[in-house]
Design a protein around this motif. Structure first.
Motif, PDB file in Angstrom:
ATOM      1  N   ALA A 258      44.859  38.901  43.269  1.00 26.81           N
ATOM      2  CA  ALA A 258      44.181  38.011  44.221  1.00 26.81           C
ATOM      3  C   ALA A 258      42.767  37.668  43.766  1.00 26.81           C
ATOM      4  O   ALA A 258      41.778  38.048  44.395  1.00 26.81           O
ATOM      5  CB  ALA A 258      44.161  38.653  45.597  1.00 26.81           C
ATOM      6  N   ALA A 259      42.646  36.987  42.641  1.00 23.04           N
ATOM      7  CA  ALA A 259      41.359  36.469  42.165  1.00 23.04           C
ATOM      8  C   ALA A 259      41.692  35.333  41.204  1.00 23.04           C
ATOM      9  O   ALA A 259      42.751  35.361  40.558  1.00 23.04           O
ATOM     10  CB  ALA A 259      40.571  37.558  41.435  1.00 23.04           C
TER      11      ALA A 259
ATOM     12  N   LEU B  48      36.285  44.651  35.644  1.00 31.85           N
ATOM     13  CA  LEU B  48      35.918  43.512  36.473  1.00 31.85           C
ATOM     14  C   LEU B  48      36.460  43.747  37.882  1.00 31.85           C
ATOM     15  O   LEU B  48      37.641  44.033  38.059  1.00 31.85           O
ATOM     16  CB  LEU B  48      36.543  42.233  35.896  1.00 31.85           C
ATOM     17  CG  LEU B  48      36.220  40.929  36.617  1.00 31.85           C
ATOM     18  CD1 LEU B  48      34.747  40.568  36.457  1.00 31.85           C
ATOM     19  CD2 LEU B  48      37.104  39.802  36.096  1.00 31.85           C
ATOM     20  N   ARG B  49      35.604  43.637  38.879  1.00 32.74           N
ATOM     21  CA  ARG B  49      36.039  43.770  40.274  1.00 32.74           C
ATOM     22  C   ARG B  49      35.016  43.068  41.147  1.00 32.74           C
ATOM     23  O   ARG B  49      33.905  42.765  40.694  1.00 32.74           O
ATOM     24  CB  ARG B  49      36.197  45.236  40.675  1.00 32.74           C
ATOM     25  CG  ARG B  49      34.931  46.060  40.461  1.00 32.74           C
ATOM     26  CD  ARG B  49      35.142  47.520  40.819  1.00 32.74           C
ATOM     27  NE  ARG B  49      33.999  48.312  40.399  1.00 32.74           N
ATOM     28  CZ  ARG B  49      33.847  49.604  40.672  1.00 32.74           C
ATOM     29  NH1 ARG B  49      34.778  50.245  41.343  1.00 32.74           N
ATOM     30  NH2 ARG B  49      32.784  50.262  40.272  1.00 32.74           N
ATOM     31  N   VAL B  50      35.379  42.803  42.385  1.00 33.66           N
ATOM     32  CA  VAL B  50      34.482  42.060  43.262  1.00 33.66           C
ATOM     33  C   VAL B  50      33.444  43.006  43.854  1.00 33.66           C
ATOM     34  O   VAL B  50      32.253  42.729  43.813  1.00 33.66           O
ATOM     35  CB  VAL B  50      35.283  41.346  44.377  1.00 33.66           C
ATOM     36  CG1 VAL B  50      34.326  40.667  45.375  1.00 33.66           C
ATOM     37  CG2 VAL B  50      36.225  40.318  43.768  1.00 33.66           C
TER      38      VAL B  50
ATOM     39  N   VAL C  77      42.559  33.021  38.405  1.00 30.15           N
ATOM     40  CA  VAL C  77      43.047  33.410  37.087  1.00 30.15           C
ATOM     41  C   VAL C  77      42.163  32.828  35.968  1.00 30.15           C
ATOM     42  O   VAL C  77      41.950  33.461  34.925  1.00 30.15           O
ATOM     43  CB  VAL C  77      44.548  33.046  36.940  1.00 30.15           C
ATOM     44  CG1 VAL C  77      44.742  31.547  36.798  1.00 30.15           C
ATOM     45  CG2 VAL C  77      45.199  33.792  35.804  1.00 30.15           C
ATOM     46  N   GLY C  78      41.600  31.637  36.213  1.00 28.98           N
ATOM     47  CA  GLY C  78      40.722  31.020  35.214  1.00 28.98           C
ATOM     48  C   GLY C  78      39.439  31.839  35.035  1.00 28.98           C
ATOM     49  O   GLY C  78      38.967  32.054  33.914  1.00 28.98           O
ATOM     50  N   TRP C  79      38.894  32.313  36.159  1.00 30.37           N
ATOM     51  CA  TRP C  79      37.688  33.146  36.104  1.00 30.37           C
ATOM     52  C   TRP C  79      37.998  34.463  35.381  1.00 30.37           C
ATOM     53  O   TRP C  79      37.224  34.908  34.515  1.00 30.37           O
ATOM     54  CB  TRP C  79      37.200  33.430  37.529  1.00 30.37           C
ATOM     55  CG  TRP C  79      36.088  34.429  37.617  1.00 30.37           C
ATOM     56  CD1 TRP C  79      34.832  34.307  37.103  1.00 30.37           C
ATOM     57  CD2 TRP C  79      36.139  35.710  38.258  1.00 30.37           C
ATOM     58  NE1 TRP C  79      34.093  35.436  37.386  1.00 30.37           N
ATOM     59  CE2 TRP C  79      34.872  36.313  38.105  1.00 30.37           C
ATOM     60  CE3 TRP C  79      37.128  36.406  38.966  1.00 30.37           C
ATOM     61  CZ2 TRP C  79      34.570  37.583  38.613  1.00 30.37           C
ATOM     62  CZ3 TRP C  79      36.826  37.661  39.480  1.00 30.37           C
ATOM     63  CH2 TRP C  79      35.559  38.230  39.297  1.00 30.37           C
ATOM     64  N   ARG C  80      39.142  35.074  35.696  1.00 31.23           N
ATOM     65  CA  ARG C  80      39.482  36.353  35.057  1.00 31.23           C
ATOM     66  C   ARG C  80      39.613  36.153  33.543  1.00 31.23           C
ATOM     67  O   ARG C  80      39.159  36.974  32.757  1.00 31.23           O
ATOM     68  CB  ARG C  80      40.769  36.920  35.648  1.00 31.23           C
ATOM     69  CG  ARG C  80      40.568  37.385  37.103  1.00 31.23           C
ATOM     70  CD  ARG C  80      41.878  37.790  37.750  1.00 31.23           C
ATOM     71  NE  ARG C  80      42.567  38.784  36.983  1.00 31.23           N
ATOM     72  CZ  ARG C  80      43.870  38.743  36.698  1.00 31.23           C
ATOM     73  NH1 ARG C  80      44.628  37.758  37.144  1.00 31.23           N
ATOM     74  NH2 ARG C  80      44.412  39.694  35.980  1.00 31.23           N
TER      75      ARG C  80
ATOM     76  N   PHE D 159      40.637  47.930  43.003  1.00 32.56           N
ATOM     77  CA  PHE D 159      41.389  48.005  41.752  1.00 32.56           C
ATOM     78  C   PHE D 159      40.757  47.015  40.752  1.00 32.56           C
ATOM     79  O   PHE D 159      40.129  46.041  41.171  1.00 32.56           O
ATOM     80  CB  PHE D 159      42.844  47.579  41.989  1.00 32.56           C
ATOM     81  CG  PHE D 159      43.719  48.652  42.569  1.00 32.56           C
ATOM     82  CD1 PHE D 159      44.418  49.500  41.736  1.00 32.56           C
ATOM     83  CD2 PHE D 159      43.846  48.809  43.941  1.00 32.56           C
ATOM     84  CE1 PHE D 159      45.234  50.490  42.257  1.00 32.56           C
ATOM     85  CE2 PHE D 159      44.663  49.799  44.472  1.00 32.56           C
ATOM     86  CZ  PHE D 159      45.353  50.644  43.636  1.00 32.56           C
ATOM     87  N   PRO D 160      40.963  47.240  39.451  1.00 34.21           N
ATOM     88  CA  PRO D 160      40.410  46.266  38.496  1.00 34.21           C
ATOM     89  C   PRO D 160      41.097  44.903  38.603  1.00 34.21           C
ATOM     90  O   PRO D 160      42.296  44.833  38.879  1.00 34.21           O
ATOM     91  CB  PRO D 160      40.696  46.912  37.130  1.00 34.21           C
ATOM     92  CG  PRO D 160      41.799  47.889  37.372  1.00 34.21           C
ATOM     93  CD  PRO D 160      41.680  48.334  38.802  1.00 34.21           C
TER      94      PRO D 160
END
Ligand SMILES: Cc1cc2nc3c(=O)[nH]c(=O)nc-3n(C[C@H](O)[C@H](O)[C@H](O)COP(=O)(O)OP(=O)(O)OC[C@H]3O[C@@H](n4cnc5c(N)ncnc54)[C@H](O)[C@@H]3O)c2cc1C
Ligand code: SF4
Length: 332
Positions: free
Chosen positions: A297-298, A221-223, A300-303, A229-230
């Motif tokens: 830096a993303a 998963l990455r933007v 945490v709920g989405w991850r 980085f993942p």
């Protein structure tokens, strides 16, 4: 721009010379330097000297025999990505790392021994001083888990999850000889000192067992589709016979300081076909077991919400091989 602190660099040509140089207090290995040098620029680590692997003979080949694949510690990520000897999942994971320029110099050894990452520490010294230092660098508290006594910076390398899922091990040399340890025991679970090797030890080889009944896959998963980085990495390996699962492993990165192997999957999957019901139950178990921290830096709920999706996608990747041939280790 942050300057690189000056530091003597030696270029040994044999493993014996490298081990001699590493036995000096504060000496540190530099391979591709793509992780170490940015960290030194940020004041994370103060080696007394660097021991470069650039002129070391050997350690730069991929070989295989009937039982295993052996990858020298200096093999670059670009070479891994195009080696037809390796499982497709390992080649794919290597191909997703950083950028072509970085993959041309970065090594498998450096990737396995990558330092952990955290938004509060991968910053300039001035930035870190402004907030107050933390357990990983010159401080006494953690900004992510303020009551915690241990750094939870994230294991963020792409190769460890798939190598753990495949049951790989590493050979490590020191003046006392060579020892072999499973990749999953290479990590200390303390983000401040994440690698469970001594300072005078040199990783020389990665060994991946050949397992014709095993199919594996990796999802990241990455933007952006490059350089990043993942934000989450998920590896699966399924050992099957006659279309039924014999063992199923899921390993995730970017959850805490060590790649996390999900427990409790045998009772869900073993003896069953890898059908929609089994995949859904495995994905649900992984969602329940894995809890990312807030130090990437993303959101945490989405991850966390993406965990079952990535697990499902990876298991769909291997499903056909499990159904038809019982497995496919992906090697040519
Ligand atoms: C812009 C950018 C993007 C990146 N994106 C990703 C990404 O998407 N995924 C990812 O996984 N990584 C990423 N990285 C990190 C890094 O490029 C890779 O992980 C790379 O594989 C590190 O390998 P290296 O040879 O450059 O390691 P180095 O920086 O040379 O070393 C890393 C660490 O390993 C130790 N070390 C290296 N080799 C040995 C050995 N043989 N024995 C003992 N110790 C050793 C060093 O002392 C150091 O502590 C990125 C880096 C940058 C700068
Ligand atoms: S997890 Fe805590 S101790 Fe570790 S680097 Fe981040 S803020 Fe520092």
């Amino acid at each position: 721009m942050l300057p690189l602190p000056s530091c003597a660099v030696s270029f040994p040509e044999t493993i014996e010379q490298a081990l001699e140089l590493l036995s000096r207090p504060g000496a540190r290995v530099v391979a591709g330097g793509t992780d170490l040098l940015p960290n030194l620029k940020r004041g994370l680590g103060r080696p007394s000297a660097l021991v470069s692997l650039a002129r070391l003979s050997g350690l730069d080949a991929v070989a295989r025999d009937e039982h295993e694949l052996r990858v020298g510690a200096r093999v670059t990520l670009a070479e891994l990505a195009r080696s037809s000897l390796l499982p497709a999942s390992v080649r794919y994971a290597a191909s997703l790392i950083a950028s072509p320029q970085i993959r041309n110099v970065a090594t498998i050894g450096g990737n396995l021994l990558l330092d952990t990452r955290c938004v509060y520490v991968n910053q300039s010294p001035l930035w870190r001083e402004g907030l107050g230092h933390c357990l990983k660098a010159d401080g006494t508290e953690c900004h992510v888990v303020p009551t915690g006594k241990r750094c939870v910076a994230a294991a963020s390398a792409d190769l460890p999850p798939i190598l753990v899922a495949l049951g790989a091990s590493v050979r490590v040399a020191s003046k006392d000889g060579v020892r072999t340890i499973p990749v999953e025991r290479l990590f200390s679970n303390d983000g401040a000192a994440p690698i469970a090797l001594g300072p005078a030890e040199l990783l020389v080889e990665v060994v991946i067992p050949r397992a014709p009944g095993t199919s594996s896959a990796y999802r990241k998963l990455r933007v952006r589709k490059a350089i990043d980085f993942p934000l989450l990495g998920v590896a699966v390996a399924v050992d099957a016979e006659g279309g039924l699962v014999r063992a199923l492993r899921v390993v995730a990165s970017c959850i805490g300081a060590t790649p996390r192997k999900v427990s409790g999957l045998d009772s869900i999957a073993v003896g069953k076909p890898l059908d929609d019901a089994t995949i859904e139950a495995v994905a649900e178990r992984c969602h329940g077991a894995l809890h990312p921290q807030t130090n990437i830096a993303a959101d945490v709920g989405w991850r966390r919400a993406m965990i079952p999706l990535l697990v499902t996608e990876a298991l769909h990747d291997v499903r056909d091989a499990v159904r038809t041939r019982g497995g496919d280790d992906g090697t040519a």
